[in-house]
Design an enzyme around this catalytic site. Sequence first.
Site, PDB file in Angstrom:
ATOM      1  N   VAL A   3       0.856  -1.181   0.000  1.00  0.00           N
ATOM      2  CA  VAL A   3       0.000   0.000   0.000  1.00  0.00           C
ATOM      3  C   VAL A   3       0.891   1.230   0.000  1.00  0.00           C
ATOM      4  CG1 VAL A   3      -1.751   1.336   1.234  1.00  0.00           C
ATOM      5  CG2 VAL A   3      -1.860  -1.169   1.235  1.00  0.00           C
TER       6      VAL A   3
ATOM      7  N   ALA B 244       4.281   4.482   2.907  1.00  0.00           N
ATOM      8  CA  ALA B 244       3.913   3.224   2.264  1.00  0.00           C
ATOM      9  C   ALA B 244       4.160   2.083   3.254  1.00  0.00           C
ATOM     10  CB  ALA B 244       4.729   3.004   0.989  1.00  0.00           C
ATOM     11  N   LYS B 245       3.747   0.882   2.903  1.00  0.00           N
ATOM     12  CA  LYS B 245       4.030  -0.286   3.731  1.00  0.00           C
ATOM     13  C   LYS B 245       3.836  -1.537   2.907  1.00  0.00           C
ATOM     14  CE  LYS B 245       5.270  -1.066   8.022  1.00  0.00           C
ATOM     15  NZ  LYS B 245       6.278  -0.271   8.762  1.00  0.00           N
ATOM     16  N   GLY B 246       4.637  -2.568   3.242  1.00  0.00           N
ATOM     17  CA  GLY B 246       4.473  -3.880   2.638  1.00  0.00           C
ATOM     18  C   GLY B 246       4.217  -4.916   3.716  1.00  0.00           C
TER      19      GLY B 246
END
Length: 392
Positions: free
Chosen positions: A22, A73-75
């Site tokens: 995201v 953001a992030k994973g």
Amino acid sequence: MTAPLLSLTWTDHVTGRRGFLVVDRLVRGVASGGLRMREGCTLDEVTGLARGMTMKEALHFDPRSRYVPLGGAKGGIDCDPRDPGAYDLLVRYLRAMRPYIESFWTTGEDLGLSQDLVDRAAAEAGLVSSIQAVYPLLDDEAAARRRLADAFAVEVDGIGLDELVGGCGVAESLLTALDRAGVPYAGTRVAVQGLGTMGGATARFLARAGLTVVAVADVKGTIADPAGLDVEALLAARDAYGTVDRATLRPGVRELGGDEWLSADVDVLVPAAVSYAIDTANQDRITARWIVEAANMPVLPKAEELLRARGITVLPDVVVNSGTNAWWWWTLFGDIGADADEAFAHTRRSMRALVEHVLARAEADGTTPRAAAHAVGADRIARLAERFDCHR
């Protein structure tokens, strides 16, 4: 609530496990946010973390700095990092995410993953670096990369500087709150959930500041001693996942259930492990005066409302655990060098100023530190948008 700029779900063709990315916002074409791996990770979780990263970045905006905050953001990968196939899954995920990492997503370690593991998997996936998207923003890429590599090579009393700066920031956040409340460090009792990267470093800095760590929880349970635990001995006895070897415990140290840290007789709770650790069902067990969110999203919103009604203050994750992320960029952009003393001094100074500002805003507005942090963050996002290219 505004939708993120990018939200995607990836399904691994080998295991069927899912991964997520995201991107909440871009600033100057780039977003920053770590990659976590845990069983049960969801898209909603990653979305919340990405939104939090936007706030963490913006809160550190200082027009005098070389570092200009990035977007958030992030994973996430839905897998137990201890699974025998976890590393191969990580490589496949990074290979699938390669176009995004090359273009605009800078990432690194988070829950369940170390930076060394991310770096090794990124190389195997064909990436130059997990943060290569930021390189075009650097004045001197070679010098910046060398400076960051040198900083990652620094150790202090057996622990890497990259692990320590986050805990330094968490500790300084609490110390600032104690100072504002006129509470002496000596005699202040602390329980920490998680003795991994963030929890271990936080415990070290709090103990060295004179606070007493009386309980520590890991995956095997809670270790407790009302007289105070030997934090350095526990750090020396933990494995790569932050699990303490019980055979090394000194006489008198008690082994309790995994959730006993919640009800420990302490002034401060530091959840430094998983998200959603404190909910409406267990919040009533807490008697501490402060909860310091070293982990991401450990206190659910409804639980925080109930805690506030009981006079318990939550120092929010978007502020207190932002030091690690900021240190990366302070070092890469050249605000500080590859030196532990300089890193700790800059972290303490920056975190103290930020926490002072947030707590003063909360007091003035009659609201929670979290609401105040988001108000301060929104102000700084607006200032960023005035000066730089921002997209959401």
